[in-house]
Enzyme design. Structure first.
Site, short mmCIF file in Angstrom:
data_model
loop_
_atom_site.label_atom_id
_atom_site.label_comp_id
_atom_site.label_asym_id
_atom_site.label_seq_id
_atom_site.Cartn_x
_atom_site.Cartn_y
_atom_site.Cartn_z
N SER A 28 -2.94 40.44 43.07
CA SER A 28 -1.47 40.44 43.06
C SER A 28 -0.81 40.78 44.37
O SER A 28 0.40 40.63 44.50
CB SER A 28 -0.96 41.44 42.02
OG SER A 28 -1.62 41.25 40.81
N SER A 42 1.56 39.25 41.47
CA SER A 42 2.81 39.66 40.90
C SER A 42 3.70 40.39 41.88
O SER A 42 4.85 40.64 41.60
CB SER A 42 2.56 40.57 39.70
OG SER A 42 1.74 41.60 40.12
#
Lengths: 422, 515
Positions: A62, A38
């Site tokens: 992430s 992310s």
């Protein structure tokens, strides 16, 4: 700090195709690639030269995944080294603050600054343990020559050789192994039998913790609050606020997490997943020859009373006797960065009767985390080092290195070797 | 056991079998449920869940200060308001107070305990979960004894199931602004201990006395103020009824009781309700009820079907709480004298009655103050001056005993002066009032400076008495004539002339002599 990057609706999936700002008035070039999730924004910023370094959080990969996609260094420290105070919590026992830079030296520079004990974070590694950890024997202490790795033992975990691996990744992995061998390292095939259970265990534990940590976003004290004037039922402030404020993937994970914590499911899913997590941790403890300082202290309380030299001697002896390895090398992702059109979630698909591809797309997104998740479950440090370009599409590929808990120095050491020779 | 066998063997000789078995049943139960309930058919089973606010300066997981009645939302930190990125920090003082409570209640302090999240959505619960100890509380077991010293005619024991640390929620205020709920987060995050008893109580009186005993113990060790009116002690009670020798009945929980009186009233009313339902052939539904004080009835709050699934999850931010034996021993050694021991000792050592001891114990620091002032003095006098005069005077001025300005030394000086006749009791009371107003002098100094000394010089008094008699020949004649009440008038006159400072006893003696 120069800026903060936009994230796809907080803790998004592995793709990161959209920002919250863009309204999609112009069609996106469907052949464009995604930055990864992310911390995709952070990775993109560093890769494009916008900034020297960027911080992110790595809960299931992430930081390492976007770093691999964007061709930069993505470093995840051991859990507890860097304080989580101020980090928006997703899955408390997995979240780790990490660093994205263009080279290993910069990552180490920043790491040395931010890896300090913080009393405001109850999971921050206490000073006593940090001191014991730095006294333990490890590879980097016994070596000073980057071109002589004869004392190094490198592990290749068999379970990471999955059928979904694309050929460019496979060959790059082999090239990385050959490089280390050429410097004298001993290459060992190791086994982490719990690896195949790590992914489903993670997708039980992380959403469960996330459903709990995201419960505070109700619009009462801060953040978005639904404009209730237009709504019929006044009692549903929470429902409207949270439905409006959270993205689709986040809502999906909250529901999944809530379900696994309900009274009927808790023992069947959550507890099982915790047991698997313990197994993943023991796999790594068995594989590495440097002892895990956390378990050492638990099992031998007399350890706490030794001075630093004694600790070094004891651990060095343990290390020499073990058949374990100093570092593990694996790929970071199954492929190079996916195309935008392949990563758009179902709500943007025009043909909504295509239900089969709907299920596939969600699950496929999760499968991208298969190599990165075990390091989060075990809390061990891991780094993604850009090692080459795919001959097929020309996009970057990274290799992942993992070492025992608290052995960041060995990790940086070997990363530099890879970096110098990519 | 002895009673049972004696009665049955005696009765076997005189009564028929059915009667004997009935008596046997009642006598057997006399050993456990020690009340003689009106119908003797039903037995009541009562359990308590008590939440006591811990007496720490700061909250359980944040450093904002605990408070009572402070302006709304002034003691709220980012942690209490569950801002993103905040993490809990355990307040070790709360752990100390919880361990002290466990030891005082004879509980087993668990060397390893852990924290869990109890999850539900409500505006006065900012994070959407309460940090509690569901799976591994800090203390298991324990007991509270009740006997005559507590006001119960017989002896009984209430076992404690567990004690756990948990957070308090904020306050929701529904009735100030119509159509809105106002949230005050001052209380959010304050440390509580939840004390769960086993269902060992059999009457509302036992339940009320158990709560009182608990309050007394918690106040003595300083873990909590235990004040139901102020909200530092909250009780939920579980009540069920069943016929003797049948399994326990379904229980109902009664919440939101804010005094011991209401607690006992609610229990009694609920017992009646349940018996009535069962006698009508209905089943008791397990539910949570409230108590309507005005109607003197309980009413349904929610049923089991709508009970929340709290989705308990181990708190991932906090590692298990590990205590070692030395820590526990240290706290144990520093425990003050517990109420039962204190009562027995004070009564024995000073010879003052139980009632006085209880009044002294009701004020934090009262017994300590008494023991200071009682050195080399008559204990009963000291007790009377404290409980009858000092407490009353402070209360009249709305001053809490913890803010009492009269030092034990000062009070002692007043008592000394009264006892050796320097001043009358009335004057003594006035001096105490002065001290409450801020006069920090000892009684002897005040008397000297302001000439309050009681007139005890016999010659002086005789002179004044003779004067009064001479100046009032009519009253003298009236008295000689047989009107006894005039004597009091003469006394009054002498007291008047001396501005109340004459020693009344001596005046009486002298006047009797002269008249």
């Amino acid at each position: 700090m120069i800026s903060s990057a936009n994230m796809y609706s907080a803790f998004g999936p592995a793709y990161n195709p959209h920002t919250i700002i863009s309204d999609q008035k112009e069609p996106i070039d469907q052949e464009l690639r995604v930055a990864g999730g992310s911390s995709g924004g952070s990775a993109a910023a560093v890769a494009s030269g916008m900034c020297f370094a960027s911080l992110g959080s790595d809960t299931g990969g992430s930081i390492r995944l976007p770093a691999s996609y964007c061709g930069v260094i993505g470093f995840k420290p051991s859990y507890g080294q860097c304080s989580r105070w101020g980090l928006v919590a997703y899955a408390s026992s997995l979240d780790t603050v990490g660093i994205i830079t263009r080279n290993v030296h910069d990552a180490q520079l920043i790491y040395d600054i931010i890896s300090k004990y913080d009393e405001k974070d109850p999971s921050s590694l206490p000073p006593k343990l940090r001191s014991i950890n730095s006294s333990l024997a490890s590879f980097d202490k016994t070596n000073s020559n980057f071109t002589d790795l004869s004392k190094l033992r490198v592990g290749i975990p068999q379970e990471y050789y999955v059928s979904e691996l694309s050929d460019p990744i496979k060959s790059l992995w082999k090239r990385g192994i050959s490089l280390l061998r050429s410097y004298g390292a001993t290459i060992v095939s190791v086994s982490c039998p719990s690896t195949r259970y790590a992914l489903p265990a993670y997708y039980i534990l992380a959403p469960a913790e996330a459903s709990s940590n995201l419960a505070r976003y109700d619009g009462v004290r801060y953040g978005h609050r639904s404009d209730m004037d237009s709504k019929q039922d006044e009692k549903l402030l929470y429902t409207h606020t949270r439905s409006e404020g959270f993205g689709e993937e986040v809502k999906r994970r909250i529901l999944l997490g809530t379900y696994t914590l309900t009274a009927g499911s808790y023992n069947n899913y959550f507890i099982y997943a915790q047991r698997i997590r313990k197994m993943v941790q023991s796999d790594f403890d068995y594989v590495f020859r440097r002892p895990n300082p956390l378990h050492l202290v638990k099992n031998e309380s007399s350890f706490c009373n030794c001075n630093n030299d004694e600790i070094f001697e004891i651990s060095n002896k343990l290390r020499k006797e073990s058949h374990g390895v100093d570092v593990i090398i694996t790929p970071v992702a199954i492929s190079t960065s996916p195309k935008v059109k392949d990563s758009l979630s179902s709500s943007f698909l025009s043909n909504s009767d295509n239900t089969k591809s709907l299920d596939d797309s969600f699950v496929n997104a999760y499968v991208n985390d298969v190599f990165t998740i075990p390091a989060n479950l075990a809390g061990i440090p891991a780094i993604s080092v850009p090692f080459g370009i795919s001959p097929i599409d020309g996009f970057p590929i990274g290799l992942q290195l993992m070492t025992q808990y608290g052995d960041e120095h060995t990790l940086f050491y070997i990363s530099k070797v890879l970096e110098n020779n990519k | 056991m002895i009673i049972k066998t004696f009665v049955t063997t005696y009765l076997k000789k005189t009564c028929n079998e059915r009667f004997i078995s009935k008596i046997k049943r009642n006598v057997t139960f006399y050993q456990y449920s020690t009340h003689l309930y009106k119908s003797n058919k039903w037995e009541t089973i009562i359990g308590l869940e008590v939440h006591a606010q811990l007496n720490s300066k700061t909250k359980l997981f944040s450093s904002s200060s605990t408070s009572f009645n402070e302006p709304v939302n002034t003691n709220v930190s980012v942690i209490d308001a569950a801002f993103p990125g905040t993490l809990p920090q355990l307040n070790t003082k709360c752990v100390e107070l919880a361990v002290a409570a466990s030891l005082a209640l004879s509980g087993n302090v668990q060397l390893v305990s852990s924290f869990d999240r109890k999850q539900y959505f409500y505006p006065d619960l900012p994070p959407g979960y309460q940090i509690t100890q569901h799976y591994a509380p800090i203390s298991l077991g324990g007991k509270i004894f009740l006997n005559q010293l507590d006001g119960l005619e017989y002896d009984t024991m209430v076992r404690i199931k567990q004690i756990q640390l948990e957070q308090d929620t904020g306050k929701s205020i529904h009735d100030i602004v119509p159509g809105m709920t106002l949230i005050d987060l001052n209380r959010a995050g304050t440390g509580l201990i939840e004390i769960v008893t086993e269902p060992d109580m059999r009457t509302s009186k036992e339940a009320g006395l158990t709560v009182k005993k608990l309050q007394s113990i918690l106040r003595t060790i300083g873990s909590s103020d235990g004040n139901m009116e102020e909200g530092s002690l909250r009780c939920d009670v579980n009540v069920s009824v069943h016929e003797h020798e049948t399994p326990y009945g379904t229980r109902c929980e009664i919440k939101n009781l804010n005094s011991i009186k209401f607690l006992m009233a609610a229990i009694d009313v609920e017992i009646e309700r349940q018996i009535k339902e069962l006698e009508n052939g209905n089943k008791i539904v397990q539910e949570t009820r409230g108590f309507d004080v005005l109607k003197n009835k309980t009413f349904r709050l929610r049923t089991k079907e709508t009970a929340t699934d709290y989705r308990y999850m181990p708190e991932p931010d906090l590692s298990p709480l590990i205590l070692n034996k030395d820590y526990i021993t240290r706290i144990s050694n520093n425990l003050p004298e517990l109420p039962d021991d204190l009562k027995t000792r004070i009564m024995k050592q000073y010879g003052i009655p139980l009632h006085d001891v209880i009044v002294l114990m009701n004020e934090t620091g009262g017994v300590k103050y008494f023991e200071e002032a009682v050195k080399n003095r008559n204990p009963q006098h000291v007790s009377n001056w404290i409980t009858h005069e000092l407490f009353g005077l402070l209360h009249a001025r709305n001053i809490k005993f913890s803010q009492n300005p009269v030092s034990a030394l000062q009070l002692g000086s007043v008592i000394d002066c009264v006892d050796n006749g320097d001043i009358t009791g009335k004057v003594g009371k006035k001096i105490i009032e002065k001290m409450i107003s801020g006069d920090s002098r000892l009684a002897s100094i005040i008397i000297q400076d302001e000439g309050l000394r009681q007139l005890s010089d016999i010659n002086e008094l005789e002179k004044i008495c003779k004067n009064v008699i001479l100046q009032n020949p009519e009253q003298l004649r009236s008295f000689k004539g047989g009107k006894q009440t005039v004597f009091a008038w003469f006394v009054g006159q002498v007291m008047n002339k001396t501005k109340g400072q004459a020693n009344p006893k001596l005046v009486n003696e002298i006047l009797r002599k002269l008249l």
